[in-house]
Design a protein around this motif. Structure first.
Motif, PDB file in Angstrom:
ATOM      1  N   PHE A   1       3.048 -12.684   3.743  1.00 41.05           N
ATOM      2  CA  PHE A   1       2.070 -12.982   2.702  1.00 41.05           C
ATOM      3  C   PHE A   1       2.662 -12.646   1.338  1.00 41.05           C
ATOM      4  CE2 PHE A   1       1.433  -8.569   3.806  1.00 41.05           C
ATOM      5  CZ  PHE A   1       1.240  -7.945   2.590  1.00 41.05           C
ATOM      6  N   HIS A   2       2.134 -13.270   0.304  1.00 35.76           N
ATOM      7  CA  HIS A   2       2.534 -13.009  -1.088  1.00 35.76           C
ATOM      8  C   HIS A   2       4.059 -13.053  -1.263  1.00 35.76           C
ATOM      9  CE1 HIS A   2      -1.443 -10.685  -2.176  1.00 35.76           C
ATOM     10  NE2 HIS A   2      -1.657 -11.819  -1.544  1.00 35.76           N
ATOM     11  N   GLY A   3       4.707 -13.999  -0.591  1.00 39.33           N
ATOM     12  CA  GLY A   3       6.149 -14.151  -0.719  1.00 39.33           C
ATOM     13  C   GLY A   3       6.952 -13.310   0.247  1.00 39.33           C
ATOM     14  N   GLY A   4       6.306 -12.463   1.024  1.00 37.94           N
ATOM     15  CA  GLY A   4       6.990 -11.728   2.084  1.00 37.94           C
ATOM     16  C   GLY A   4       7.532 -10.367   1.715  1.00 37.94           C
ATOM     17  N   ARG A   5       7.454  -9.978   0.424  1.00 39.37           N
ATOM     18  CA  ARG A   5       8.015  -8.677   0.010  1.00 39.37           C
ATOM     19  C   ARG A   5       7.035  -7.896  -0.870  1.00 39.37           C
ATOM     20  NH1 ARG A   5      13.663  -8.329   0.725  1.00 39.37           N
ATOM     21  NH2 ARG A   5      14.618 -10.291   1.382  1.00 39.37           N
ATOM     22  N   ALA A   6       5.754  -8.055  -0.620  1.00 38.46           N
ATOM     23  CA  ALA A   6       4.739  -7.459  -1.495  1.00 38.46           C
ATOM     24  C   ALA A   6       3.908  -6.425  -0.755  1.00 38.46           C
ATOM     25  CB  ALA A   6       3.827  -8.544  -2.052  1.00 38.46           C
ATOM     26  N   MET A   7       3.465  -5.434  -1.523  1.00 41.43           N
ATOM     27  CA  MET A   7       2.436  -4.501  -1.073  1.00 41.43           C
ATOM     28  C   MET A   7       1.165  -4.853  -1.818  1.00 41.43           C
ATOM     29  SD  MET A   7       2.086  -0.343  -1.576  1.00 41.43           S
ATOM     30  CE  MET A   7       3.257   0.101  -0.308  1.00 41.43           C
ATOM     31  N   ALA A   8       0.050  -4.906  -1.084  1.00 41.94           N
ATOM     32  CA  ALA A   8      -1.237  -5.228  -1.690  1.00 41.94           C
ATOM     33  C   ALA A   8      -2.216  -4.099  -1.414  1.00 41.94           C
ATOM     34  CB  ALA A   8      -1.781  -6.541  -1.135  1.00 41.94           C
ATOM     35  N   VAL A   9      -2.946  -3.699  -2.451  1.00 40.53           N
ATOM     36  CA  VAL A   9      -3.989  -2.682  -2.331  1.00 40.53           C
ATOM     37  C   VAL A   9      -5.283  -3.310  -2.848  1.00 40.53           C
ATOM     38  CG1 VAL A   9      -4.739  -0.351  -2.930  1.00 40.53           C
ATOM     39  CG2 VAL A   9      -2.290  -0.867  -2.761  1.00 40.53           C
ATOM     40  N   LEU A  10      -6.284  -3.420  -1.966  1.00 41.53           N
ATOM     41  CA  LEU A  10      -7.570  -4.005  -2.316  1.00 41.53           C
ATOM     42  C   LEU A  10      -8.645  -2.936  -2.177  1.00 41.53           C
ATOM     43  CD1 LEU A  10      -5.867  -6.192  -0.365  1.00 41.53           C
ATOM     44  CD2 LEU A  10      -7.750  -7.661  -1.049  1.00 41.53           C
ATOM     45  N   GLY A  11      -9.654  -2.960  -3.053  1.00 38.30           N
ATOM     46  CA  GLY A  11     -10.698  -1.959  -2.947  1.00 38.30           C
ATOM     47  C   GLY A  11     -11.945  -2.315  -3.714  1.00 38.30           C
ATOM     48  N   ASP A  12     -13.050  -1.639  -3.349  1.00 38.27           N
ATOM     49  CA  ASP A  12     -14.314  -1.829  -4.053  1.00 38.27           C
ATOM     50  C   ASP A  12     -14.896  -0.504  -4.528  1.00 38.27           C
ATOM     51  OD1 ASP A  12     -15.246  -0.624  -1.763  1.00 38.27           O
ATOM     52  OD2 ASP A  12     -16.581  -2.252  -1.168  1.00 38.27           O
ATOM     53  N   GLY A  13     -14.062   0.540  -4.585  1.00 36.67           N
ATOM     54  CA  GLY A  13     -14.525   1.853  -5.001  1.00 36.67           C
ATOM     55  C   GLY A  13     -15.013   2.710  -3.854  1.00 36.67           C
TER      56      GLY A  13
END
Length: 413
Positions: free
Chosen positions: A196-208
């Motif tokens: 995902f995201h080009g294969g070399r990314a860290m993603a952090v998702l949140g809503d608090g």
């Protein structure tokens, strides 16, 4: 100088390799479990840690077991971008940020220890229970062996690298009690999924309240086109545990979909978020602490493993520079503890992930432009200040290692 290391985790093994590299030869690593297996999930090695491991001649080994990450993105629960930044080499660092499986990293370090120090340098099934000071050093106390007889080892130095429930720390601070928790629960797992995201990314998702951290452990897809992807989901104490995974499975950002990851997990488990309070002192005479035993911290900013590596290098540097081990451990304490105490408190305040909360508090239903919610300069300040506190900013990481100790061949005696 006989040096005993309690614990064959990442920090303990790096300390052993670093001491050996500095010319210190009488090193003994004691590990509680009878067999060290590749357990755990993903961890991150920030560029300053990769630099230190490269100084130990482990660059080729690391490149074969990790994913070279080039991007970090923070997003809200709607998948809207709060902050993105390049990482590792993409940010101008000489060294990459590597995402690796903790077990693979530990096995690589274990192999290096056995090759360089010899198989006899590591003893499994040897649980350190405490210690007693003695003239010129320390007596290390171990749990009884199969015959029930008590076991003791006399050493010049004892390094407590035995984790968040360290027996060495408990002996130094007998009234401290168990690790603390704010009630947050973390679920972790690994899923084979499409890059995902080009294969070399860290993603952090949140809503608090809920948070998801996702990154690949390899950048080379298998024959099925998939890579192992590490994910961690956490909820605050105010949220009900039985809402997982429904609360976050609908989250997505581009080609990253949490429902696909969570539904196909090969391995998963949950545990409470634990940490320790900062200590006023690590080193007491010939005894000191390292890694989680010294500064167990909330998992924000990808720093626990990185700082254990730096601890090991710093401690070896001090022991190589100071003929008196007590002076060496005191110097290590002065150099590392204030920084780690500060980092522990930053992590309790959510570290760089605080940018999600800043935006969420002002725009809980999303936004058109994040700059209209929180100025970009403010977001850059939060993430930049944290990187500088951790020593992982580009300028610090690109500087020569401060822990290249002088070689001490005479120390073999």
């Amino acid at each position: 100088m006989h040096i005993v290391i309690a614990g064959a985790g990442i920090g303990g093994l790096v300390a052993a390799l670093s001491l050996h590299s500095a010319g210190l030869r009488h090193i003994e690593v004691l590990e509680t479990v009878p067999e060290i297996r590749p357990m755990g999930a993903g961890v991150n090695l920030l560029p300053n840690a990769v630099r230190e491991l490269a100084a130990l001649g482990l660059s080729e080994t690391l490149s074969g077991i990790g994913a070279d990450l080039t991007e970090l993105g923070y997003y809200n629960h709607l998948g809207q971008t709060i902050w993105r930044e390049p990482r590792g080499r993409a940010d101008g660092c000489r060294w990459p940020q590597l995402a690796v499986h903790r077990g693979a990293l530990q096995q690589a370090l274990l192999t290096a220890v056995r090759q360089r120090l010899g198989a006899a340098a590591l003893t499994t099934g040897a649980r350190v229970t405490g210690f007693a000071p003695q003239a010129g050093g320390v007596t290390v106390e171990l749990a009884p062996g199969p015959d029930g007889a008590p076991r003791r080892i006399d050493a010049a130095v004892l390094i407590g690298a035995d984790g968040i429930r360290s027996a060495v720390r408990r002996t130094l601070y007998p009234r401290e009690g168990e690790p603390s928790s704010d009630g947050t629960t973390i679920w972790r797992g690994i899923t084979r999924a499409a890059p995902f995201h080009g294969g070399r990314a860290m993603a952090v998702l949140g809503d608090g309240r809920w948070k998801a951290v996702v990154y690949p452990l390899s950048t080379t897809p298998g024959p099925d086109g998939l890579v192992p992807v590490n994910w961690a989901i956490s909820r605050t104490a105010a949220e009900r545990a039985d809402r997982f995974p429904a609360a976050v499975t609908g989250w997505a950002r581009g080609d990253l979909r949490l429902d696909a990851l969570l539904g196909e997990a090969e391995q998963a488990g949950s545990f409470p978020l634990l940490d320790r309070d900062p200590l006023p002192r690590w080193s007491f005479g010939p005894v000191t602490l390292l890694g989680d035993a010294a500064h167990a911290m909330a998992p924000m900013g990808s720093n626990a493993t990185t700082q254990a590596v730096v601890d090991g290098r710093s401690l070896a540097h001090a022991l190589a520079r100071h003929p008196d081990p007590v002076e060496a451990l005191a110097a290590y304490d002065r150099e590392r503890r204030p920084r780690m105490n500060h980092l522990q408190l930053l992590n309790r305040a959510k570290g760089p992930e605080r940018v999600i909360d800043l935006v969420q508090a002002r725009a809980p239903r999303g936004f058109h432009r994040v700059e209209d919610v929180v100025p970009a300069a403010r977001l850059a300040q939060v993430t930049g200040d944290y990187a500088r506190a951790a020593g992982s900013d580009t300028d610090a990481a690109n500087a020569p290692s401060p822990y290249e100790p002088p070689h001490r061949p005479h120390a073999a005696a």
